[in-house]
Design a protein around this motif. Structure first.
Motif, PDB file in Angstrom:
ATOM      1  N   LEU A 220       0.835  -1.195   0.000  1.00 55.52           N
ATOM      2  CA  LEU A 220       0.000   0.000   0.000  1.00 55.52           C
ATOM      3  C   LEU A 220       0.871   1.247   0.000  1.00 55.52           C
ATOM      4  O   LEU A 220       0.566   2.247  -0.671  1.00 55.52           O
ATOM      5  CB  LEU A 220      -0.912  -0.009   1.226  1.00 55.52           C
ATOM      6  N   SER A 221       1.970   1.195   0.719  1.00 55.43           N
ATOM      7  CA  SER A 221       2.913   2.310   0.730  1.00 55.43           C
ATOM      8  C   SER A 221       3.584   2.486  -0.625  1.00 55.43           C
ATOM      9  O   SER A 221       3.678   3.591  -1.161  1.00 55.43           O
ATOM     10  CB  SER A 221       3.977   2.075   1.804  1.00 55.43           C
ATOM     11  N   ALA A 222       4.026   1.379  -1.210  1.00 55.40           N
ATOM     12  CA  ALA A 222       4.755   1.451  -2.481  1.00 55.40           C
ATOM     13  C   ALA A 222       3.867   1.882  -3.634  1.00 55.40           C
ATOM     14  O   ALA A 222       4.340   2.490  -4.602  1.00 55.40           O
ATOM     15  CB  ALA A 222       5.387   0.093  -2.788  1.00 55.40           C
ATOM     16  N   ASP A 223       2.558   1.580  -3.561  1.00 57.64           N
ATOM     17  CA  ASP A 223       1.636   1.869  -4.663  1.00 57.64           C
ATOM     18  C   ASP A 223       0.790   3.108  -4.405  1.00 57.64           C
ATOM     19  O   ASP A 223      -0.316   3.229  -4.911  1.00 57.64           O
ATOM     20  CB  ASP A 223       0.711   0.666  -4.901  1.00 57.64           C
ATOM     21  N   GLY A 224       1.310   4.063  -3.634  1.00 61.99           N
ATOM     22  CA  GLY A 224       0.545   5.258  -3.322  1.00 61.99           C
ATOM     23  C   GLY A 224       0.316   6.153  -4.530  1.00 61.99           C
ATOM     24  O   GLY A 224       1.009   6.056  -5.553  1.00 61.99           O
ATOM     25  N   TYR A 225      -0.674   7.032  -4.429  1.00 58.31           N
ATOM     26  CA  TYR A 225      -1.069   7.951  -5.502  1.00 58.31           C
ATOM     27  C   TYR A 225       0.154   8.713  -6.010  1.00 58.31           C
ATOM     28  O   TYR A 225       0.885   9.332  -5.251  1.00 58.31           O
ATOM     29  CB  TYR A 225      -2.105   8.921  -4.944  1.00 58.31           C
ATOM     30  N   ARG A 226       0.381   8.683  -7.334  1.00 59.89           N
ATOM     31  CA  ARG A 226       1.483   9.412  -7.962  1.00 59.89           C
ATOM     32  C   ARG A 226       0.989  10.808  -8.335  1.00 59.89           C
ATOM     33  O   ARG A 226       0.215  10.987  -9.257  1.00 59.89           O
ATOM     34  CB  ARG A 226       1.988   8.687  -9.202  1.00 59.89           C
ATOM     35  N   LEU A 227       1.428  11.784  -7.588  1.00 59.38           N
ATOM     36  CA  LEU A 227       1.001  13.162  -7.784  1.00 59.38           C
ATOM     37  C   LEU A 227       1.760  13.823  -8.929  1.00 59.38           C
ATOM     38  O   LEU A 227       2.898  13.464  -9.229  1.00 59.38           O
ATOM     39  CB  LEU A 227       1.224  13.960  -6.500  1.00 59.38           C
ATOM     40  N   LYS A 228       1.122  14.810  -9.535  1.00 56.89           N
ATOM     41  CA  LYS A 228       1.754  15.511 -10.652  1.00 56.89           C
ATOM     42  C   LYS A 228       1.243  16.938 -10.692  1.00 56.89           C
ATOM     43  O   LYS A 228       0.051  17.185 -10.531  1.00 56.89           O
ATOM     44  CB  LYS A 228       1.433  14.809 -11.975  1.00 56.89           C
ATOM     45  N   GLY A 229       2.141  17.890 -10.916  1.00 57.19           N
ATOM     46  CA  GLY A 229       1.714  19.270 -11.037  1.00 57.19           C
ATOM     47  C   GLY A 229       2.793  20.242 -10.623  1.00 57.19           C
ATOM     48  O   GLY A 229       3.852  19.870 -10.112  1.00 57.19           O
ATOM     49  N   GLU A 230       2.512  21.518 -10.841  1.00 59.93           N
ATOM     50  CA  GLU A 230       3.414  22.591 -10.444  1.00 59.93           C
ATOM     51  C   GLU A 230       3.109  22.975  -9.009  1.00 59.93           C
ATOM     52  O   GLU A 230       1.945  23.187  -8.649  1.00 59.93           O
ATOM     53  CB  GLU A 230       3.223  23.794 -11.370  1.00 59.93           C
ATOM     54  N   ARG A 231       4.141  23.078  -8.193  1.00 58.30           N
ATOM     55  CA  ARG A 231       3.929  23.407  -6.787  1.00 58.30           C
ATOM     56  C   ARG A 231       3.443  24.843  -6.651  1.00 58.30           C
ATOM     57  O   ARG A 231       3.967  25.761  -7.282  1.00 58.30           O
ATOM     58  CB  ARG A 231       5.219  23.214  -5.987  1.00 58.30           C
TER      59      ARG A 231
ATOM     60  N   THR B  80      -9.677   7.627   1.554  1.00 56.37           N
ATOM     61  CA  THR B  80      -9.370   7.311   0.159  1.00 56.37           C
ATOM     62  C   THR B  80      -9.187   8.641  -0.566  1.00 56.37           C
ATOM     63  O   THR B  80      -9.535   9.699  -0.028  1.00 56.37           O
ATOM     64  CB  THR B  80     -10.524   6.537  -0.498  1.00 56.37           C
ATOM     65  N   PRO B  81      -8.649   8.665  -1.785  1.00 59.74           N
ATOM     66  CA  PRO B  81      -8.621   9.923  -2.535  1.00 59.74           C
ATOM     67  C   PRO B  81     -10.032  10.485  -2.682  1.00 59.74           C
ATOM     68  O   PRO B  81     -10.993   9.745  -2.887  1.00 59.74           O
ATOM     69  CB  PRO B  81      -8.034   9.512  -3.888  1.00 59.74           C
ATOM     70  N   LEU B  82     -10.154  11.799  -2.593  1.00 60.53           N
ATOM     71  CA  LEU B  82     -11.461  12.454  -2.615  1.00 60.53           C
ATOM     72  C   LEU B  82     -11.391  13.642  -3.572  1.00 60.53           C
ATOM     73  O   LEU B  82     -10.543  14.523  -3.400  1.00 60.53           O
ATOM     74  CB  LEU B  82     -11.830  12.918  -1.210  1.00 60.53           C
TER      75      LEU B  82
ATOM     76  N   GLN C 113      -7.098   0.446  -0.692  1.00 58.87           N
ATOM     77  CA  GLN C 113      -6.478   0.918  -1.932  1.00 58.87           C
ATOM     78  C   GLN C 113      -7.535   1.379  -2.939  1.00 58.87           C
ATOM     79  O   GLN C 113      -8.666   0.897  -2.951  1.00 58.87           O
ATOM     80  CB  GLN C 113      -5.642  -0.201  -2.555  1.00 58.87           C
ATOM     81  N   THR C 114      -7.142   2.320  -3.799  1.00 58.65           N
ATOM     82  CA  THR C 114      -7.949   2.724  -4.941  1.00 58.65           C
ATOM     83  C   THR C 114      -7.110   2.555  -6.201  1.00 58.65           C
ATOM     84  O   THR C 114      -5.970   3.016  -6.251  1.00 58.65           O
ATOM     85  CB  THR C 114      -8.405   4.193  -4.817  1.00 58.65           C
ATOM     86  N   LEU C 115      -7.662   1.875  -7.203  1.00 61.35           N
ATOM     87  CA  LEU C 115      -6.994   1.687  -8.489  1.00 61.35           C
ATOM     88  C   LEU C 115      -7.741   2.472  -9.563  1.00 61.35           C
ATOM     89  O   LEU C 115      -8.963   2.637  -9.492  1.00 61.35           O
ATOM     90  CB  LEU C 115      -6.940   0.197  -8.853  1.00 61.35           C
ATOM     91  N   TRP C 116      -7.009   2.915 -10.594  1.00 57.53           N
ATOM     92  CA  TRP C 116      -7.546   3.867 -11.559  1.00 57.53           C
ATOM     93  C   TRP C 116      -7.358   3.389 -13.000  1.00 57.53           C
ATOM     94  O   TRP C 116      -6.315   2.832 -13.351  1.00 57.53           O
ATOM     95  CB  TRP C 116      -6.856   5.219 -11.394  1.00 57.53           C
ATOM     96  N   TYR C 117      -8.368   3.684 -13.810  1.00 53.92           N
ATOM     97  CA  TYR C 117      -8.374   3.303 -15.232  1.00 53.92           C
ATOM     98  C   TYR C 117      -8.992   4.463 -16.025  1.00 53.92           C
ATOM     99  O   TYR C 117      -9.743   5.274 -15.467  1.00 53.92           O
ATOM    100  CB  TYR C 117      -9.208   2.035 -15.457  1.00 53.92           C
ATOM    101  N   LYS C 118      -8.673   4.543 -17.304  1.00 52.22           N
ATOM    102  CA  LYS C 118      -9.314   5.559 -18.139  1.00 52.22           C
ATOM    103  C   LYS C 118      -9.853   4.919 -19.411  1.00 52.22           C
ATOM    104  O   LYS C 118      -9.252   3.991 -19.966  1.00 52.22           O
ATOM    105  CB  LYS C 118      -8.357   6.699 -18.473  1.00 52.22           C
TER     106      LYS C 118
ATOM    107  N   VAL D 127     -11.668   2.392  -8.591  1.00 50.44           N
ATOM    108  CA  VAL D 127     -12.208   1.235  -7.859  1.00 50.44           C
ATOM    109  C   VAL D 127     -11.528   1.190  -6.490  1.00 50.44           C
ATOM    110  O   VAL D 127     -10.300   1.228  -6.397  1.00 50.44           O
ATOM    111  CB  VAL D 127     -11.966  -0.085  -8.613  1.00 50.44           C
ATOM    112  N   THR D 128     -12.345   1.114  -5.433  1.00 53.48           N
ATOM    113  CA  THR D 128     -11.841   1.147  -4.059  1.00 53.48           C
ATOM    114  C   THR D 128     -12.306  -0.084  -3.293  1.00 53.48           C
ATOM    115  O   THR D 128     -13.433  -0.551  -3.474  1.00 53.48           O
ATOM    116  CB  THR D 128     -12.355   2.408  -3.332  1.00 53.48           C
ATOM    117  N   LEU D 129     -11.438  -0.599  -2.417  1.00 54.11           N
ATOM    118  CA  LEU D 129     -11.815  -1.631  -1.456  1.00 54.11           C
ATOM    119  C   LEU D 129     -11.630  -1.059  -0.061  1.00 54.11           C
ATOM    120  O   LEU D 129     -10.589  -0.464   0.249  1.00 54.11           O
ATOM    121  CB  LEU D 129     -10.953  -2.884  -1.632  1.00 54.11           C
ATOM    122  N   GLY D 130     -12.634  -1.217   0.788  1.00 55.39           N
ATOM    123  CA  GLY D 130     -12.585  -0.663   2.136  1.00 55.39           C
ATOM    124  C   GLY D 130     -11.466  -1.241   2.981  1.00 55.39           C
ATOM    125  O   GLY D 130     -11.031  -2.385   2.806  1.00 55.39           O
ATOM    126  N   ALA D 131     -10.987  -0.434   3.945  1.00 53.70           N
ATOM    127  CA  ALA D 131      -9.861  -0.834   4.776  1.00 53.70           C
ATOM    128  C   ALA D 131     -10.166  -2.060   5.641  1.00 53.70           C
ATOM    129  O   ALA D 131      -9.279  -2.877   5.917  1.00 53.70           O
ATOM    130  CB  ALA D 131      -9.444   0.335   5.667  1.00 53.70           C
TER     131      ALA D 131
END
Length: 623
Positions: A211-222, A308-310, A416-421, A516-520
């Motif tokens: 869960l730590s290794a697969d955390g949300y990969r953020l992107k953007g200008e600070r 979870t991400p919101l 965890q939450t997993l993402w698809y497009k 897609v999210t699975l509860g803790a």
């Protein structure tokens, strides 16, 4: 038209979508005397812990920064007995296993001091990245040193740093020892995992580490939002990163013209599973004047199992007659606000901001009629069948895995939450099912429930589906099969003038995002570290050449109402990008089109159902 205001000076852009994403892990292993006791299966607790650590490092991604600290291993007594046996650096699986094999249980249990040292072991992310820095504590008892108090240490560490979490695993603990480990995890933005036996220890360690290794990969200008409007930094269309504390508002100034649609989305990224209340949430708004809002939206967690991400999103859409205050060109503010109850996670959360501008249609173009009904894409839609193909979801919007029509299989961790497009063009709609698998469960799990959840977003990150009466975004999960249905209405340019929150945002073609999210609490239910699920995805309707009235079907995109062209297994060949002839577009990196296009906007209202409210205000939840 008002010109775009100059951009404020800001930090370099952060692209956190590859490698470790700025994340790192240090395991803190209890090596006190009690770890030499029998674990009930003919091995010592330390022998079982060594095997579990080996399982963890084998499952971690190659190169993920990982270290190992031990306490109670060097002296029979002593409350300063804590040592880093493997520094936090690029993962060397053999070296970590060799280090843990050399540890012998001997002494006391200085948990508080070890947590302080472990936080110092974790490197700060480079280049301005905001990654997940995890302390993973494995213990079979409570601190017996007293100073510093472990819960107080965890609380201070949790408040001081963005991205730090402390997960705890209790190996055959109960009573006061378990309560202390639960307190440490709660105060440290993490989760407590119970391990009554060696198999559970391996399973729970693997979950926490991955869960730590697969955390949300953020992107953007600070960027640093201000707490008042007068000090707000000025943004141009693009993607940004900031942080937000409990109960805090963040203001960002923008210069808007009088004709374009403006979209603003904020995604809060708390530590997965961190403590939240049902009505903790995130609000976004577009403000003008001294105390007025053009639009406001609030999203809530609507569950207490863990964060979870919101994502919350709003738009400024020009009114039919152009006479509202929000139709004027000038200076506006984008506002993000975090709502938090006492006892919830107190850490600052990273927030990813997306500010986009949608140009009006080209002059002389009349848009097609709005499409506010689900029609063929309702909950009874026939979706693809057949054997699923393996896929691996992304960590967030920025690395979401692209899917076409078909049947897909993935596996997910608790919390965890997993993402698809899924690409969808003019006139098309996305419709999908999520089917959580029948999984073996642990003993004595009767009456324990978690949830599976899903959410669908537009390319501008507007959440869809919930509150529509057509779909429900969550289902109870107990290890038995559970299914959720979700979808969008067809894409139509004039949907922006509809009042319903599930229709208005579906007004531009592009990528739709599935989360897609699975509860803790599933960590208390399932025997396997990850839980399988199947995605059945359809893109329904013929893709049209543009948003204009009477637009033809794109060559090669006629599907007889069943989505994209498919191969001989019923899976899609990913759709090509096509701009059509309408000239309308959405961008987060370019300025708005000229004011002359307002003529086309007004002409298009001939086809619009006049149901748009003066200012959209919605409150929706998130799984």
């Amino acid at each position: 038209m008002a010109g775009v205001l100059p951009a404020a000076a800001s930090a370099p852009a952060v692209d956190d979508t590859s490698g470790s994403g700025g994340s790192s892990l240090v395991m803190v292993l209890d090596s006190s005397g009690s770890m030499g006791d029998d674990d009930g299966a003919g091995r010592t607790r330390m022998e079982s812990a060594r095997a579990a650590v080996g399982t963890v490092v084998d499952a971690l991604p190659d190169g993920h920064p990982t270290g190992l600290r031990v306490y109670g291993a060097d002296r029979p007594q002593g409350c300063t007995d804590t040592r880093l046996v493997r520094p936090v650096e690029k993962l060397d699986r053999a070296a970590v296993k060799k280090a843990v094999a050399a540890v012998r249980p001997r002494g006391d249990t200085p948990i508080g001091l070890s947590l302080q040292k472990a936080a110092e072991d974790l490197p700060e992310p480079s280049g301005g990245a905001i990654g997940t820095r995890t302390v993973l504590l494995i213990s079979d008892g409570e601190d017996n040193c007293g100073t510093p108090q472990p819960c107080e240490v965890a609380e201070q560490l949790g408040k001081d740093g963005t991205g730090l979490r402390i997960d705890t695993v209790g190996f055959q603990v109960e009573g006061a020892a378990r309560e202390q480990l639960e307190c440490i995890a709660r105060a440290g933005n993490g989760r407590y995992y119970d391990a009554p036996d060696a198999a559970a220890l391996a399973r729970q360690l693997q979950r926490a580490a991955q869960l730590s290794a697969d955390g949300y990969r953020l992107k953007g200008e600070r960027v640093a939002g201000a707490v008042t409007r007068d000090k707000a930094p000025t943004l141009t269309p693009g993607q940004y990163l900031d942080t937000i504390g409990p109960g805090e508002k963040r203001y960002y100034a923008v210069g808007l013209d009088a004709v374009s649609t403006v979209d603003f989305a904020a995604t809060a990224v708390p530590q997965p599973g961190a403590a939240v209340d049902t009505f903790d949430g995130l609000s976004t708004s577009i403000a003008y004047g001294t105390d007025s809002n053009c639009a406001t939206n609030t999203e809530h967690f609507y569950q207490r199992e863990g964060a979870t991400p919101l994502t919350s999103a709003v738009s400024r859409i020009r009114s039919a007659d152009g006479t509202r205050s929000c139709d004027e060109a000038g200076r506006y503010w984008l506002v993000a606000e975090r709502k938090s109850k006492k006892g919830s996670d107190a850490a600052r959360w990273p927030i990813e901001l997306l500010y986009g501008v949608e140009a009006p249609l080209a002059g002389g173009v009349t848009p097609a009629q709005s499409q506010p009904e689900y029609g063929a894409g309702g909950k009874k839609a026939v979706l693809p069948a057949g054997d699923p193909r393996e896929v691996r979801g992304g960590t967030g919007f920025n690395d979401a895995e692209e899917l076409g029509q078909g049947v897909w299989r993935d596996r997910i961790l608790p919390a965890q939450t997993l993402w698809y497009k899924v690409p969808a063009g003019w006139g098309q709609q996305v419709r999908y099912d999520v089917e959580f698998a029948n999984e073996p469960t642990v003993k004595d799990v009767s009456g324990t429930y978690s949830y599976g959840g899903t959410e669908l977003f537009t390319q501008a990150r507007f959440p869809l589906g919930k509150g529509s009466g057509e779909f429900t975004s969550t289902a109870l999960y107990s290890g038995r099969p559970a299914a959720i249905r979700m979808g969008s209405v067809p894409v139509a340019w004039t949907n922006r003038y509809e009042s319903r929150s599930v229709v208005q945002p579906v007004h531009s073609k592009g990528d739709f995002y599935i989360a897609v999210t699975l509860g803790a609490k599933a960590a208390e239910i399932a025997e396997n570290p990850q839980i399988g699920f199947v995605l059945r995805v359809a893109v329904l309707g013929d893709e049209l050449a543009g948003p204009q009235h009477g637009a033809p079907v794109l060559a090669g995109k006629s599907t007889g109402g069943q989505g994209e062209k498919t191969d001989n297994q019923g899976n899609s060949t990913v759709a090509e990008d096509s701009g059509g002839t309408g000239g309308a577009g959405w961008t987060g990196i370019a300025a708005a089109a000229g004011a002359g296009a307002v003529v086309a906007v007004i002409a298009g209202l001939v086809f619009v159902r006049s149901r748009r409210r003066a200012a959209t205000q919605t409150t929706r939840g998130s799984a």
